[in-house]
Design a protein around this motif. Structure first.
Motif, short mmCIF file in Angstrom:
data_model
loop_
_atom_site.label_atom_id
_atom_site.label_comp_id
_atom_site.label_asym_id
_atom_site.label_seq_id
_atom_site.Cartn_x
_atom_site.Cartn_y
_atom_site.Cartn_z
N UNK A 148 0.82 -1.21 0.00
CA UNK A 148 0.00 0.00 0.00
C UNK A 148 0.85 1.27 0.00
N UNK A 149 2.14 1.14 0.36
CA UNK A 149 2.99 2.33 0.45
C UNK A 149 3.91 2.51 -0.75
N UNK A 150 3.88 1.60 -1.70
CA UNK A 150 4.77 1.72 -2.87
C UNK A 150 4.49 3.00 -3.67
N UNK A 151 3.24 3.33 -4.00
CA UNK A 151 3.00 4.59 -4.72
C UNK A 151 3.43 5.82 -3.92
N UNK A 152 3.27 5.75 -2.60
CA UNK A 152 3.70 6.85 -1.73
C UNK A 152 5.21 7.06 -1.84
N UNK A 153 5.96 5.96 -1.79
CA UNK A 153 7.42 6.06 -1.89
C UNK A 153 7.85 6.63 -3.24
N UNK A 154 7.12 6.26 -4.29
CA UNK A 154 7.43 6.80 -5.62
C UNK A 154 7.21 8.31 -5.66
N UNK A 155 6.07 8.77 -5.17
CA UNK A 155 5.79 10.21 -5.17
C UNK A 155 6.82 10.96 -4.31
N UNK A 156 7.20 10.37 -3.18
CA UNK A 156 8.19 11.02 -2.32
C UNK A 156 9.56 11.07 -3.00
N UNK A 157 9.84 10.09 -3.87
CA UNK A 157 11.12 10.10 -4.60
C UNK A 157 11.17 11.25 -5.60
N UNK A 158 10.02 11.81 -5.92
CA UNK A 158 9.96 12.98 -6.79
C UNK A 158 9.99 14.28 -5.99
#
Length: 337
Positions: free
Chosen positions: A253-263
């Motif tokens: 559930x946190x994978x998309x969150x980590x992607x956005x934070x990487x931006x």
């Protein structure tokens, strides 16, 4: 003939609010199951105003095992709990207004629940749409693709029964809810997986079986997909805050969150310290773009297009991830209070 509580084997609970487009399909699929004379359908309606209640009432006139129950709080976990509390069956199945079921779905789950000595069991979920066009077909595809939904086995499929952390429309022994408790009404989203996680912590066994399947009718526009997934992402951190347990939801559930934070994080660091950090954000976006392009190239685009599939993946990931980011700030504010 009106069946007594002794006649009811399975109670199917369906929370509903303003689902006139889907609710009749759902109910008809349930009462078409092979054990229909031993099945009751409890629709917990959250004060619908789109004609849903009228549809349910008409169906109930020809089948006394269809029961309309009012859910004055309107929200899904309240509706589920009201349905469970009113259930007369020895087993309880959870359904959705957007779901439909094969004729052997309930009999198969009953059989394998016993064979596997499980406390709960569900079938594979096939994602479909009511109205086929290039956009809706692209949405259907990404909601069944590992790059879209990760390791959600009930979406991407399995070859043999598997212990899992949750199932979408599961069948449970009634005693399951006596032992585990009801749905957490503070959780507008994630109440289902939180209940499953609570059950697993108590030693309950939940299985997914490939022997039968159900259907979930997905949102058919990018705007509706984005709205739904933004809310799903938003509730991740709030779920942890309410339950006080990181284990209430799964890592995927946190994978998309980590992607956005990487931006976001490299851009912030670039504005504060060195523009070099902005290159890291660009690199993250570039790698994502390359991966999504190669993934889209491999997908059968017979009913949709390359461009629509790319858009569907992007809408799914960015809406869910941004919802989680906004939810994180809400989570931080809750701690400050």
């Amino acid at each position: 003939m009106h069946n007594t509580s002794k006649d009811i084997l399975v109670s199917v609970v369906v929370p509903c609010r303003n689902e006139a487009k889907y609710i009749e399909i759902c109910i008809n699929s349930i009462i078409s199951n092979k054990l229909s004379d031993q099945i009751e359908v409890l629709i917990a309606d959250g004060e619908s105003n789109d004609g849903s209640k009228e549809i349910i009432t008409e169906l109930a006139k020809t089948n006394s095992n269809i029961r309309l129950i009012n859910n004055p709080q309107r929200l899904t976990p309240f509706g589920l709990n009201i349905g469970i509390e009113n259930a007369r069956g020895k087993y309880i199945m959870i359904a959705s207004s957007h779901s439909a079921f094969q004729q052997d779905y309930i009999p198969t789950l009953l059989k394998e629940l016993q064979e596997l000595d499980a406390d709960g069991i569900g079938g594979i979920m096939e994602t479909k749409i009511l109205n086929s066009n290039k956009t809706s077909e692209a949405i259907r595809i990404v909601l069944t693709h590992p790059f879209g939904v990760g390791n959600s086995y009930f979406r991407i499929g399995i070859k043999q029964p598997l212990k899992v952390d949750t199932v979408p429309f599961g069948l449970y022994k009634k005693s399951f809810f006596d032992d585990v408790g009801l749905y957490n009404t503070k959780l507008i989203r994630n109440h289902d997986i939180e209940l499953s996680k609570r059950a697993l912590a108590l030693g309950k066994k939940i299985f997914l079986t490939p022997s039968t399947s159900c259907t979930y009718y997905a949102r058919e526009t990018f705007s509706k997909l984005a709205k739904n997934n933004f809310k799903n992402g938003f509730w991740n951190f709030k779920t942890i805050y309410i339950t006080k347990k990181l284990s209430s939801i799964s890592l995927r559930h946190f994978v998309p969150f980590l992607f956005i934070m990487s931006l976001i994080i490299p851009i912030i660091l670039g504005l504060i310290w060195s523009k070099f950090f902005i290159l890291l954000s660009c690199l993250s976006l570039l790698l994502y773009t390359i991966f999504i392009l190669f993934t889209a190239l491999k997908i059968d685009k017979n009913k949709t297009s390359f461009f629509k599939i790319i858009c569907a993946f992007a809408v799914l990931h960015f809406s869910y991830g941004s919802g989680s980011v906004i939810g994180m700030f809400s989570f931080i504010n809750l701690f400050k209070k």
